[in-house]
Scaffold this motif. Structure first.
Motif, mmCIF file in Angstrom:
data_model
loop_
_atom_site.group_PDB
_atom_site.id
_atom_site.type_symbol
_atom_site.label_atom_id
_atom_site.label_comp_id
_atom_site.label_asym_id
_atom_site.label_seq_id
_atom_site.Cartn_x
_atom_site.Cartn_y
_atom_site.Cartn_z
ATOM 1 N N LEU A 56 18.784 42.914 34.804
ATOM 2 C CA LEU A 56 20.018 41.778 34.995
ATOM 3 C C LEU A 56 19.627 40.449 35.165
ATOM 4 O O LEU A 56 19.959 39.455 34.776
ATOM 5 C CB LEU A 56 21.020 42.219 36.297
ATOM 6 N N GLU A 108 24.526 42.390 40.898
ATOM 7 C CA GLU A 108 25.162 42.259 39.830
ATOM 8 C C GLU A 108 26.556 41.459 40.168
ATOM 9 O O GLU A 108 27.202 40.728 39.430
ATOM 10 C CB GLU A 108 25.835 43.661 39.316
ATOM 11 N N ARG A 109 27.183 41.454 41.410
ATOM 12 C CA ARG A 109 28.220 41.046 42.047
ATOM 13 C C ARG A 109 27.920 39.499 42.105
ATOM 14 O O ARG A 109 28.955 38.607 41.607
ATOM 15 C CB ARG A 109 29.003 41.684 43.157
ATOM 16 N N LEU A 111 25.803 37.842 40.488
ATOM 17 C CA LEU A 111 25.782 37.162 39.121
ATOM 18 C C LEU A 111 26.998 36.928 38.530
ATOM 19 O O LEU A 111 27.206 35.592 37.987
ATOM 20 C CB LEU A 111 24.688 38.048 38.258
ATOM 21 N N ALA A 112 27.837 37.939 38.664
ATOM 22 C CA ALA A 112 29.030 37.787 37.860
ATOM 23 C C ALA A 112 30.073 36.547 38.741
ATOM 24 O O ALA A 112 30.897 35.850 37.876
ATOM 25 C CB ALA A 112 30.072 39.146 38.201
ATOM 26 N N SER A 113 29.878 36.649 39.835
ATOM 27 C CA SER A 113 30.794 35.575 40.443
ATOM 28 C C SER A 113 30.242 34.109 40.600
ATOM 29 O O SER A 113 30.699 33.192 40.876
ATOM 30 C CB SER A 113 30.910 35.819 42.150
#
Length: 126
Positions: A56, A108-109, A111-113
């Motif tokens: 990631l 991951e969360r 990064l996505a936010s």
């Protein structure tokens, strides 16, 4: 968010030093890495989640420092000291700007936010 940690006065003086020094070298090694690098991933071999975290970060173009400690069958005592120090029960342990942010799914969360990018952004100058 205080977490339960046995108070020093609840540890007999005869064993306090043993408790304090137990696996202290690995904790110190991780502390030094966290102080020296903006992003640190602490993991272990054979576990797919440290690999996921590193992939990631690579995909996002974020440089990171990796520390790997054994596999499921080796170095578990050393890794246990890290779990006791952080209170985090699994690997990887991902640190950003000196702060534990969790594991691969937490990374991951963030990064996505867009939160991870905000954590890594230079502080605004006055």
């Amino acid at each position: 968010m205080p977490r339960a940690v046995l108070a020093e006065e609840s540890i007999h003086p005869a064993v306090r030093e043993r408790v304090a020094l137990h696996q202290s070298a690995i904790v110190r090694e991780v502390q030094e890495a966290v102080a020296a690098h903006p992003v640190v991933v602490v993991g272990m071999a054979m576990n797919p989640f440290p690999r996921k975290a590193r992939r990631l970060l690579d995909a996002a173009g974020i440089a990171h420092h990796y520390l790997g400690y054994g596999s499921y069958l080796s170095q578990w005592r050393r890794r246990n000291a890290l779990k006791m120090w952080t209170g985090w029960p699994t690997f990887p342990m991902v640190f950003v700007q000196g702060r534990l942010i969790g594991g691969a799914d937490d990374l991951e969360r963030l990064l996505a936010s867009g939160e991870l990018q905000r954590l890594l952004a230079p502080a605004p100058q006055p």
